[in-house]
Motif scaffolding. Sequence first.
Motif, PDB file in Angstrom:
ATOM      1  N   THR A  29      34.135 -33.535  -9.598  1.00 44.71           N
ATOM      2  CA  THR A  29      34.610 -32.305  -8.960  1.00 44.71           C
ATOM      3  C   THR A  29      35.795 -31.795  -9.763  1.00 44.71           C
ATOM      4  OG1 THR A  29      36.209 -33.447  -7.549  1.00 44.71           O
ATOM      5  CG2 THR A  29      33.962 -33.159  -6.651  1.00 44.71           C
ATOM      6  N   ALA A  30      36.141 -30.551  -9.556  1.00 46.31           N
ATOM      7  CA  ALA A  30      37.311 -29.998 -10.241  1.00 46.31           C
ATOM      8  C   ALA A  30      38.565 -30.783  -9.869  1.00 46.31           C
ATOM      9  CB  ALA A  30      37.469 -28.519  -9.890  1.00 46.31           C
ATOM     10  N   ALA A  31      38.683 -31.172  -8.599  1.00 44.68           N
ATOM     11  CA  ALA A  31      39.866 -31.927  -8.155  1.00 44.68           C
ATOM     12  C   ALA A  31      39.944 -33.293  -8.840  1.00 44.68           C
ATOM     13  CB  ALA A  31      39.840 -32.089  -6.636  1.00 44.68           C
ATOM     14  N   LYS A  32      38.804 -33.991  -8.944  1.00 42.74           N
ATOM     15  CA  LYS A  32      38.793 -35.301  -9.620  1.00 42.74           C
ATOM     16  C   LYS A  32      39.150 -35.161 -11.094  1.00 42.74           C
ATOM     17  CE  LYS A  32      35.618 -38.201  -6.985  1.00 42.74           C
ATOM     18  NZ  LYS A  32      34.333 -38.884  -6.987  1.00 42.74           N
ATOM     19  N   LEU A  33      38.599 -34.146 -11.728  1.00 42.49           N
ATOM     20  CA  LEU A  33      38.891 -33.922 -13.145  1.00 42.49           C
ATOM     21  C   LEU A  33      40.362 -33.579 -13.352  1.00 42.49           C
ATOM     22  CD1 LEU A  33      35.728 -31.885 -14.191  1.00 42.49           C
ATOM     23  CD2 LEU A  33      36.234 -34.275 -14.723  1.00 42.49           C
ATOM     24  N   THR A  34      40.911 -32.784 -12.456  1.00 42.98           N
ATOM     25  CA  THR A  34      42.323 -32.407 -12.567  1.00 42.98           C
ATOM     26  C   THR A  34      43.227 -33.618 -12.415  1.00 42.98           C
ATOM     27  OG1 THR A  34      41.824 -30.203 -11.691  1.00 42.98           O
ATOM     28  CG2 THR A  34      44.120 -30.919 -11.606  1.00 42.98           C
ATOM     29  N   GLU A  35      42.937 -34.447 -11.427  1.00 46.25           N
ATOM     30  CA  GLU A  35      43.743 -35.663 -11.222  1.00 46.25           C
ATOM     31  C   GLU A  35      43.642 -36.589 -12.430  1.00 46.25           C
ATOM     32  OE1 GLU A  35      46.446 -38.064  -9.740  1.00 46.25           O
ATOM     33  OE2 GLU A  35      45.844 -36.300  -8.605  1.00 46.25           O
ATOM     34  N   GLU A  71      46.655 -37.769 -14.964  1.00 44.27           N
ATOM     35  CA  GLU A  71      46.942 -39.167 -15.313  1.00 44.27           C
ATOM     36  C   GLU A  71      46.921 -39.359 -16.823  1.00 44.27           C
ATOM     37  OE1 GLU A  71      44.059 -41.479 -13.161  1.00 44.27           O
ATOM     38  OE2 GLU A  71      44.900 -40.896 -11.206  1.00 44.27           O
ATOM     39  N   LEU A  72      45.945 -38.756 -17.474  1.00 45.31           N
ATOM     40  CA  LEU A  72      45.857 -38.844 -18.929  1.00 45.31           C
ATOM     41  C   LEU A  72      47.063 -38.205 -19.591  1.00 45.31           C
ATOM     42  CD1 LEU A  72      44.052 -39.750 -21.308  1.00 45.31           C
ATOM     43  CD2 LEU A  72      42.913 -37.511 -21.173  1.00 45.31           C
ATOM     44  N   ALA A  73      47.497 -37.065 -19.073  1.00 51.30           N
ATOM     45  CA  ALA A  73      48.678 -36.391 -19.623  1.00 51.30           C
ATOM     46  C   ALA A  73      49.911 -37.287 -19.534  1.00 51.30           C
ATOM     47  CB  ALA A  73      48.919 -35.073 -18.886  1.00 51.30           C
ATOM     48  N   ASP A  74      50.067 -37.977 -18.412  1.00 58.72           N
ATOM     49  CA  ASP A  74      51.213 -38.878 -18.264  1.00 58.72           C
ATOM     50  C   ASP A  74      51.120 -40.062 -19.227  1.00 58.72           C
ATOM     51  OD1 ASP A  74      52.400 -37.324 -16.294  1.00 58.72           O
ATOM     52  OD2 ASP A  74      51.547 -38.490 -14.640  1.00 58.72           O
ATOM     53  N   LEU A 128      41.729 -26.287 -17.554  1.00 57.59           N
ATOM     54  CA  LEU A 128      42.040 -27.663 -17.180  1.00 57.59           C
ATOM     55  C   LEU A 128      43.546 -27.895 -17.170  1.00 57.59           C
ATOM     56  CD1 LEU A 128      41.007 -30.527 -16.535  1.00 57.59           C
ATOM     57  CD2 LEU A 128      40.944 -30.936 -19.011  1.00 57.59           C
ATOM     58  N   ARG A 129      44.235 -27.442 -18.205  1.00 56.27           N
ATOM     59  CA  ARG A 129      45.689 -27.650 -18.283  1.00 56.27           C
ATOM     60  C   ARG A 129      46.429 -26.848 -17.218  1.00 56.27           C
ATOM     61  NH1 ARG A 129      46.714 -28.055 -24.855  1.00 56.27           N
ATOM     62  NH2 ARG A 129      45.678 -30.077 -25.096  1.00 56.27           N
ATOM     63  N   VAL A 130      45.967 -25.654 -16.918  1.00 57.57           N
ATOM     64  CA  VAL A 130      46.586 -24.876 -15.845  1.00 57.57           C
ATOM     65  C   VAL A 130      46.404 -25.595 -14.511  1.00 57.57           C
ATOM     66  CG1 VAL A 130      46.442 -22.729 -14.503  1.00 57.57           C
ATOM     67  CG2 VAL A 130      46.447 -22.644 -17.013  1.00 57.57           C
ATOM     68  N   ARG A 131      45.235 -26.167 -14.293  1.00 56.99           N
ATOM     69  CA  ARG A 131      44.998 -26.929 -13.062  1.00 56.99           C
ATOM     70  C   ARG A 131      45.962 -28.117 -12.961  1.00 56.99           C
ATOM     71  NH1 ARG A 131      39.932 -26.108 -10.450  1.00 56.99           N
ATOM     72  NH2 ARG A 131      38.701 -24.494 -11.490  1.00 56.99           N
ATOM     73  N   VAL A 132      46.204 -28.785 -14.085  1.00 55.27           N
ATOM     74  CA  VAL A 132      47.178 -29.890 -14.093  1.00 55.27           C
ATOM     75  C   VAL A 132      48.560 -29.355 -13.745  1.00 55.27           C
ATOM     76  CG1 VAL A 132      48.355 -31.594 -15.551  1.00 55.27           C
ATOM     77  CG2 VAL A 132      45.862 -31.331 -15.690  1.00 55.27           C
ATOM     78  N   ALA A 133      48.927 -28.225 -14.312  1.00 46.46           N
ATOM     79  CA  ALA A 133      50.242 -27.629 -14.037  1.00 46.46           C
ATOM     80  C   ALA A 133      50.392 -27.280 -12.561  1.00 46.46           C
ATOM     81  CB  ALA A 133      50.438 -26.390 -14.903  1.00 46.46           C
ATOM     82  N   LEU A 134      49.363 -26.720 -11.968  1.00 46.15           N
ATOM     83  CA  LEU A 134      49.436 -26.338 -10.558  1.00 46.15           C
ATOM     84  C   LEU A 134      49.493 -27.566  -9.648  1.00 46.15           C
ATOM     85  CD1 LEU A 134      46.996 -23.282 -10.516  1.00 46.15           C
ATOM     86  CD2 LEU A 134      49.491 -23.293 -10.725  1.00 46.15           C
ATOM     87  N   LEU A 135      48.736 -28.607 -10.011  1.00 47.22           N
ATOM     88  CA  LEU A 135      48.824 -29.872  -9.273  1.00 47.22           C
ATOM     89  C   LEU A 135      50.244 -30.426  -9.353  1.00 47.22           C
ATOM     90  CD1 LEU A 135      47.594 -32.478  -7.913  1.00 47.22           C
ATOM     91  CD2 LEU A 135      47.180 -33.281 -10.237  1.00 47.22           C
ATOM     92  N   ALA A 136      50.781 -30.461 -10.569  1.00 46.21           N
ATOM     93  CA  ALA A 136      52.127 -30.999 -10.773  1.00 46.21           C
ATOM     94  C   ALA A 136      53.175 -30.173 -10.036  1.00 46.21           C
ATOM     95  CB  ALA A 136      52.445 -31.060 -12.266  1.00 46.21           C
TER      96      ALA A 136
END
Length: 196
Positions: free
Chosen positions: A7-13, A17-20, A53-61
């Motif tokens: 899912t988009a949520a799983k991929l974002t999470e 984690e990968l970014a960290d 994908l990166r924007v989704r990470v930013a919004l999650l963060a």
Amino acid sequence: MARAGLTAAKLTEAAAELADEVGLDKVTVSALARRFGVKDASLYSHVKNLRDLRVRVALLASREMTDRIGAAVAGRAGKEALVAFADAYRGYALAHPGRYTATQMRFAPEEIADSEGLRRSVELTYGMLRGYGLTEPDLTDAGRLLRSTFHGYIHLELSGGFGHPRAVQESWSRALDALHVLLENWPSRHDGSTTR
């Protein structure tokens, strides 16, 4: 066809984690696909491209960071709120360096139009600064000062830029003392104390 369970949520999470772990610049669609054991094409039914994908990470963060800051400043004002805000901001950035880097991206307005985290971040910042009696345009100026101070300090800390033996935490605490004094004595636009 999308792989079951993705899912988009799983991929974002997973991307967060990968970014960290390896840094935001090393987060790619291919790297994420490898993590899930699928082909790159399997991800494109959930995210448009690498930017998405990166924007989704930013919004999650931004949501996570804002939640942490909001909990820290609840019921506090003045210096106590400033220190709680700053410590929560720095704590999140140090614990999640890749996610934090994502929050510093430049966004197109349409990318963040529905971002609860970014909206609340501004509200929390302005709310804390109103406790010092600031109004516009001083709210914006003071907010920019805080963000640049916090970000600069964190960037240097994460990159090992503080080589002096004095404890980094002690310098951080003194910087917050100085910011508190500055905010309590914010220069008036009419008293001639500002320079151009």
